[in-house]
Write an enzyme that holds these catalytic residues in place. Structure first.
Site, PDB file in Angstrom:
ATOM      1  N   ASP A   1       0.830  -1.202   0.000  1.00 16.85           N
ATOM      2  CA  ASP A   1       0.000   0.000   0.000  1.00 16.85           C
ATOM      3  C   ASP A   1       0.868   1.258   0.000  1.00 16.85           C
ATOM      4  OD1 ASP A   1      -2.353   1.413   0.013  1.00 16.85           O
ATOM      5  OD2 ASP A   1      -2.680   1.235   2.181  1.00 16.85           O
TER       6      ASP A   1
ATOM      7  N   ASN B   1     -10.719  -3.104  -6.284  1.00 22.75           N
ATOM      8  CA  ASN B   1      -9.890  -2.112  -6.980  1.00 22.75           C
ATOM      9  C   ASN B   1     -10.397  -1.759  -8.371  1.00 22.75           C
ATOM     10  OD1 ASN B   1      -6.728  -3.280  -5.578  1.00 22.75           O
ATOM     11  ND2 ASN B   1      -8.110  -1.684  -4.849  1.00 22.75           N
TER      12      ASN B   1
END
Length: 252
Positions: free
Chosen positions: A28, A76
């Site tokens: 991330d 996503n």
């Protein structure tokens, strides 16, 4: 496992004595890394690919047996189209520019998730990487692509239900071990399916639907370091933190 560690007396640095066999990584912070440099988000994803290469080689050298990286979740797809298209093309670049070195280092590449829904070029690049490295015996690098933990468990339950209806198994045969045989990680040796350590970069303190079944007893390590900046030294620090812990698995 008791998390012992030692100090190298010559240089007074801690040296891990217990290396986690399976490490899960939530990569991330690519977008924030790019923003800090006044670059588009895709610039961060490209840098993140470099970081993955660095960390994989370092982990292989340390004796880690499996790394599962959260490359793209089922959620996503809601990101901007341009960003999604760029991410979906990264495996093609990864195969061309990074896989040869990993192959030379005996790394085995596999993918998990609902991979049949990936774009053709993405699926083909990773399939070629799997085929090229299938006989390698070093670290296994799992790409979790179009992966969601709840969806994984739901799919496993559907498959088990169908096998019960088809009289392939009896309801009484259903155990935690059997369920594990229906999850995306079924290709791994049974003693390596569950991560010992899950790392999340960028300072976020959640698992975001990553390996909820397999990670039930994983040690969690959160760092403010953005993924493109996560390097061999950062990996060492995460493993040292793991060494300082006592894994009880519900015991005392």
């Amino acid at each position: 496992m008791f998390g012992f560690f030692k100090k190298d007396k010559a240089v007074e640095v801690e040296v891990p004595t217990q290396v986690p066999a399976h490490i899960g990584i939530i990569m991330d912070g690519n977008g924030r890394w790019a923003k800090k440099r006044m670059q588009p988000r895709v610039f961060g994803h490209k840098a993140g690919m470099e970081a993955l290469q660095t960390v994989t080689k370092a982990a292989n050298k340390l004796g880690v047996k499996v790394i599962t990286v959260y490359a793209f979740s089922t959620e996503n797809w809601t990101r901007p189209d341009q960003e999604v298209k760029f991410i979906m093309n990264l495996p093609v670049e990864f195969y061309d520019n990074y896989v040869p070195e990993l192959h030379a280092n005996n790394v085995k590449i596999q993918m998990i998730g609902e991979t049949d829904r990936l774009p053709k070029q993405t699926f083909e690049a990773l399939t070629k990487a799997e085929e090229l490295t299938k006989n390698n015996t070093g670290l296994i690098l799992n790409f979790a692509l179009n992966y969601g933990g709840r969806a994984e468990i739901t799919q496993a339950l559907k498959l088990i239900s169908q096998d019960v209806l088809d009289a392939k198994i009896n309801p009484g045969d259903i155990t935690e071990e059997l369920i594990g045989n229906y999850l995306f990680t079924q290709h791994l040796p049974k003693d390596l399916r569950d991560p010992d350590l899950i790392i999340r970069t960028s300072g976020e303190l959640r698992l975001s639907n990553f390996l909820p079944w397999q990670g039930a007893y994983s040690e969690l390590y959160f760092t403010d370091t953005l993924w493109p900046d996560f390097d061999e030294a950062a990996l060492q620090e995460a493993i040292l933190a793991y060494n300082r812990r006592h894994r009880r698995f519900g015991g005392v």
